[in-house]
Design a protein around this motif. Structure first.
Motif, PDB file in Angstrom:
ATOM      1  N   GLY A 205      -8.942  83.889 -40.974  1.00 49.33           N
ATOM      2  CA  GLY A 205      -9.851  83.060 -40.179  1.00 49.33           C
ATOM      3  C   GLY A 205     -10.396  83.797 -38.980  1.00 49.33           C
ATOM      4  O   GLY A 205     -11.586  83.682 -38.652  1.00 49.33           O
ATOM      5  N   LEU A 206      -9.546  84.580 -38.313  1.00 49.61           N
ATOM      6  CA  LEU A 206     -10.020  85.391 -37.193  1.00 49.61           C
ATOM      7  C   LEU A 206     -10.999  86.453 -37.690  1.00 49.61           C
ATOM      8  O   LEU A 206     -12.055  86.666 -37.079  1.00 49.61           O
ATOM      9  CB  LEU A 206      -8.835  86.048 -36.479  1.00 49.61           C
ATOM     10  CG  LEU A 206      -9.181  87.076 -35.392  1.00 49.61           C
ATOM     11  CD1 LEU A 206     -10.076  86.488 -34.320  1.00 49.61           C
ATOM     12  CD2 LEU A 206      -7.895  87.641 -34.766  1.00 49.61           C
ATOM     13  N   ALA A 207     -10.674  87.114 -38.784  1.00 50.92           N
ATOM     14  CA  ALA A 207     -11.561  88.157 -39.310  1.00 50.92           C
ATOM     15  C   ALA A 207     -12.944  87.604 -39.632  1.00 50.92           C
ATOM     16  O   ALA A 207     -13.963  88.258 -39.382  1.00 50.92           O
ATOM     17  CB  ALA A 207     -10.949  88.790 -40.555  1.00 50.92           C
ATOM     18  N   ARG A 208     -12.999  86.382 -40.149  1.00 48.70           N
ATOM     19  CA  ARG A 208     -14.292  85.787 -40.513  1.00 48.70           C
ATOM     20  C   ARG A 208     -15.204  85.617 -39.302  1.00 48.70           C
ATOM     21  O   ARG A 208     -16.431  85.582 -39.441  1.00 48.70           O
ATOM     22  CB  ARG A 208     -14.084  84.431 -41.178  1.00 48.70           C
ATOM     23  CG  ARG A 208     -13.591  84.504 -42.608  1.00 48.70           C
ATOM     24  CD  ARG A 208     -13.845  83.191 -43.342  1.00 48.70           C
ATOM     25  NE  ARG A 208     -13.271  83.242 -44.676  1.00 48.70           N
ATOM     26  CZ  ARG A 208     -12.159  82.626 -45.044  1.00 48.70           C
ATOM     27  NH1 ARG A 208     -11.487  81.892 -44.148  1.00 48.70           N
ATOM     28  NH2 ARG A 208     -11.704  82.707 -46.266  1.00 48.70           N
ATOM     29  N   LEU A 209     -14.622  85.504 -38.133  1.00 52.39           N
ATOM     30  CA  LEU A 209     -15.429  85.277 -36.939  1.00 52.39           C
ATOM     31  C   LEU A 209     -16.207  86.514 -36.508  1.00 52.39           C
ATOM     32  O   LEU A 209     -17.201  86.387 -35.787  1.00 52.39           O
ATOM     33  CB  LEU A 209     -14.531  84.809 -35.785  1.00 52.39           C
ATOM     34  CG  LEU A 209     -13.818  83.464 -35.977  1.00 52.39           C
ATOM     35  CD1 LEU A 209     -12.939  83.158 -34.773  1.00 52.39           C
ATOM     36  CD2 LEU A 209     -14.819  82.340 -36.209  1.00 52.39           C
ATOM     37  N   PHE A 210     -15.766  87.702 -36.954  1.00 55.89           N
ATOM     38  CA  PHE A 210     -16.477  88.897 -36.501  1.00 55.89           C
ATOM     39  C   PHE A 210     -16.779  89.907 -37.609  1.00 55.89           C
ATOM     40  O   PHE A 210     -17.583  90.818 -37.412  1.00 55.89           O
ATOM     41  CB  PHE A 210     -15.706  89.603 -35.372  1.00 55.89           C
ATOM     42  CG  PHE A 210     -14.377  90.187 -35.765  1.00 55.89           C
ATOM     43  CD1 PHE A 210     -14.284  91.505 -36.204  1.00 55.89           C
ATOM     44  CD2 PHE A 210     -13.214  89.436 -35.678  1.00 55.89           C
ATOM     45  CE1 PHE A 210     -13.060  92.054 -36.556  1.00 55.89           C
ATOM     46  CE2 PHE A 210     -11.988  89.984 -36.024  1.00 55.89           C
ATOM     47  CZ  PHE A 210     -11.909  91.293 -36.462  1.00 55.89           C
ATOM     48  N   ASP A 211     -16.170  89.756 -38.809  1.00 55.85           N
ATOM     49  CA  ASP A 211     -16.415  90.724 -39.876  1.00 55.85           C
ATOM     50  C   ASP A 211     -16.036  90.090 -41.217  1.00 55.85           C
ATOM     51  O   ASP A 211     -14.890  90.148 -41.647  1.00 55.85           O
ATOM     52  CB  ASP A 211     -15.597  91.990 -39.622  1.00 55.85           C
ATOM     53  CG  ASP A 211     -15.911  93.116 -40.603  1.00 55.85           C
ATOM     54  OD1 ASP A 211     -16.439  92.825 -41.692  1.00 55.85           O
ATOM     55  OD2 ASP A 211     -15.612  94.282 -40.283  1.00 55.85           O
ATOM     56  N   ARG A 212     -17.029  89.507 -41.884  1.00 53.41           N
ATOM     57  CA  ARG A 212     -16.749  88.788 -43.137  1.00 53.41           C
ATOM     58  C   ARG A 212     -16.273  89.733 -44.234  1.00 53.41           C
ATOM     59  O   ARG A 212     -15.468  89.365 -45.084  1.00 53.41           O
ATOM     60  CB  ARG A 212     -17.966  87.995 -43.590  1.00 53.41           C
ATOM     61  CG  ARG A 212     -18.213  86.769 -42.730  1.00 53.41           C
ATOM     62  CD  ARG A 212     -19.175  85.779 -43.384  1.00 53.41           C
ATOM     63  NE  ARG A 212     -19.094  84.497 -42.714  1.00 53.41           N
ATOM     64  CZ  ARG A 212     -18.277  83.510 -43.046  1.00 53.41           C
ATOM     65  NH1 ARG A 212     -17.438  83.673 -44.056  1.00 53.41           N
ATOM     66  NH2 ARG A 212     -18.283  82.366 -42.394  1.00 53.41           N
ATOM     67  N   ASP A 213     -16.768  90.966 -44.228  1.00 50.50           N
ATOM     68  CA  ASP A 213     -16.306  91.929 -45.224  1.00 50.50           C
ATOM     69  C   ASP A 213     -14.815  92.222 -45.040  1.00 50.50           C
ATOM     70  O   ASP A 213     -14.068  92.348 -46.017  1.00 50.50           O
ATOM     71  CB  ASP A 213     -17.107  93.235 -45.121  1.00 50.50           C
ATOM     72  CG  ASP A 213     -18.536  93.067 -45.620  1.00 50.50           C
ATOM     73  OD1 ASP A 213     -18.801  92.085 -46.344  1.00 50.50           O
ATOM     74  OD2 ASP A 213     -19.380  93.907 -45.273  1.00 50.50           O
ATOM     75  N   LEU A 214     -14.390  92.338 -43.777  1.00 56.23           N
ATOM     76  CA  LEU A 214     -12.972  92.554 -43.506  1.00 56.23           C
ATOM     77  C   LEU A 214     -12.158  91.356 -43.981  1.00 56.23           C
ATOM     78  O   LEU A 214     -11.089  91.519 -44.589  1.00 56.23           O
ATOM     79  CB  LEU A 214     -12.747  92.782 -42.008  1.00 56.23           C
ATOM     80  CG  LEU A 214     -11.285  92.863 -41.544  1.00 56.23           C
ATOM     81  CD1 LEU A 214     -10.578  94.038 -42.204  1.00 56.23           C
ATOM     82  CD2 LEU A 214     -11.210  92.968 -40.016  1.00 56.23           C
ATOM     83  N   ALA A 215     -12.648  90.155 -43.732  1.00 56.16           N
ATOM     84  CA  ALA A 215     -11.942  88.951 -44.165  1.00 56.16           C
ATOM     85  C   ALA A 215     -11.746  88.956 -45.680  1.00 56.16           C
ATOM     86  O   ALA A 215     -10.651  88.644 -46.178  1.00 56.16           O
ATOM     87  CB  ALA A 215     -12.704  87.700 -43.724  1.00 56.16           C
TER      88      ALA A 215
END
Length: 492
Positions: A205-215
């Protein structure tokens, strides 16, 4: 005469204190652990110590880590004794002490770069967590990750300088991904439902806030096993340090006292291997859900059941609460009438036998567990341990009188005084809010249930509103003792 705990003094320990059966220099780091507190040192660290004592798993030693300034005090205590811990197991007629050496380092809390560097180290194959219920940024009403928490937003805006455990984990994973190093497993050892899923929701959820590819990469490449953990482990005070010195001759800055019982049920889902913990009693299962639901509702719900009436009656220790027939009776009646009926069958487990075990564990006079500890952090614990049981009863059209009374006791406790008039010191991260709401609820019980983030739909149920209002009015009118007397007599 006592022996100061240290590596240099291991061979000088009194004969009745067991020392590690392995050489510390043979250990290599394999697990980085956030949240080096008493439970971790009495649970995961003990299982690893047992494994190392068999001669195996020596590349799975622990490295401690943290994010809060307050964690530096614990680190300093352990640093003085080379990261060793004395663990004392005790119940009636049983008391043994051992020194564990599973932890070989403890990174300075808040030193972000050093922590990320260690997370990026290929030797670290598991990152484990005991960061308490409040550390997962869960919205209490929905039970899901809250992406709008200020700390999460701050990490999303500056992911290269994270301040949360989830932000640090992501920073470590980014470095591993970029270096083509296999990602580590993230393993929650906290006492929350579906702890693996909850941890996954937070990290992704945190990753989605700044890097969707990382998520997406994390979701596809990192394991988050669910696990159920159990061992009653109170806080360490001078009482425990003095007992250790007097009875065992060991001077330990931060010993751990705990019950002999321990349990760890874990899903066998790991990205980069795992220690052979099945050799030392860990149960690996395809699905941990039945075990964790049983434990959360019967044990943790049971703790909440005895905590607040005992607190209102000025009872200090948990075993003393169990010696009070009204409190013990309340636990037995609420468990059998309303809590246990919501627990589905558990493989190879008799629920009544499990409840009887819980009763005996709560009654252990040697642990020194305090009622205040059980009352701690109700705003985070009640939505996990009590309110889902209420919801299950309401959905089934079943009665909730006992559960409503438990909630009423919690509300009355948060008012901030016991029945004798003694002041209850702040005992919740949201104490000001809880106290203000409890004071408003004295005249208007619906004010307590209007905490949407805690009660959700349960707080809008006419059946629960009625039962809670009646219970709270009774507690205020006649006090906890008489209220319990009426409840047990079927007259509430």
């Amino acid at each position: 005469m006592t022996t100061k705990l240290s590596l240099a003094n291991l061979d000088k320990l009194p004969a009745k204190v067991a020392a590690p059966g392995y050489k510390r220099e043979s250990l290599k780091a394999g697990i980085l652990h956030f949240g080096v507190g008493n439970f971790h040192r009495a649970h995961q660290a003990v299982y690893l110590d047992d494994l190392f004592n068999t001669g195996g798993g020596h590349d799975w030693a622990l490295v401690g880590a943290g994010v809060f300034e307050g964690e530096k005090a614990g680190r300093a205590k352990l640093a003085e004794q080379d990261w060793l811990t004395t663990v004392v197991e005790q119940d009636e007629g049983h008391m043994v002490a051992r020194v564990t050496g599973a932890m070989i380092d403890f990174l300075v809390p808040g030193e972000t770069e050093a922590i990320i560097d260690r997370l990026a180290d290929p030797a670290i194959r598991i990152v484990s967590l005991t960061i308490t219920e409040g550390g997962y940024f869960i919205d209490p009403a929905s039970g899901y990750f809250n992406p709008e928490h200020p700390d999460i937003i701050a990490d999303a805006n500056d992911p290269d300088h994270p301040k949360t455990v989830f932000g640090l984990i992501l920073a470590g994973l980014v470095r591993r991904r970029d270096a083509r190093v296999q990602p580590f497993t993230v393993m929650s050892c906290d006492n929350i439902p579906h702890n693996g899923r909850v941890t996954s929701d937070g990290v992704i959820g945190l990753a989605r806030l700044f890097d969707r590819d990382l998520a997406e990469w994390v979701a596809g490449n990192v394991a988050f096993p669910n696990g159920m953990v159990d061992r009653i482990t109170p806080a360490t005070t001078d009482r425990e340090r003095n007992i250790l010195a007097a009875d065992f001759g060991v001077d330990d800055n931060w010993p751990v006292f705990c019950e002999p019982f321990r349990q760890w049920v874990l899903e066998d889902n790991f990205t980069a291997g795992r220690p052979a913990l099945e050799k030392v009693g860990v149960q690996f299962v395809p699905d941990v859900s039945p075990y964790e639901l049983m434990k959360i509702r019967i044990l943790n719900g049971g703790h909440a059941t005895i905590a607040y009436p005992a607190g209102l009656m000025d009872i200090h220790f948990v075993h003393e609460a169990m010696q009070e027939p009204l409190v013990r009776g309340f636990l037995a009646k609420l468990e059998h009438d309303e809590i246990i009926p919501t627990v589905p069958p558990v493989p190879d487990t008799d629920l009544e036998d499990y409840y009887q075990l819980i009763e005996r564990r709560f009654s252990n006079p040697k642990i020194g567990d305090t009622v205040r500890r059980l009352c701690l952090d109700g705003s985070n614990r009640q939505p996990k341990f009590i309110i889902p049981t209420i919801a299950a009863r309401l959905k089934a059209g079943a009665g909730v009188a006992g559960l409503a009374l438990e909630s009423a006791f919690w509300c009355r406790y948060c008012f901030g005084t016991t029945d004798s008039g003694s002041v209850i010191e702040p005992n919740d991260p949201s104490w000001e809010r809880m106290q203000a709401t409890a004071r408003a609820a004295k005249a208007d019980p619906s004010a307590w249930l209007a905490m949407e983030d805690i009660y959700g739909e349960v707080g809008r149920s006419p059946a629960f509103v009625e039962a809670f209002s009646h219970a709270l009015k009774t507690v205020w009118d006649v006090g906890a003792r008489e209220t319990l007397t009426r409840y047990l007599a079927g007259k509430l």
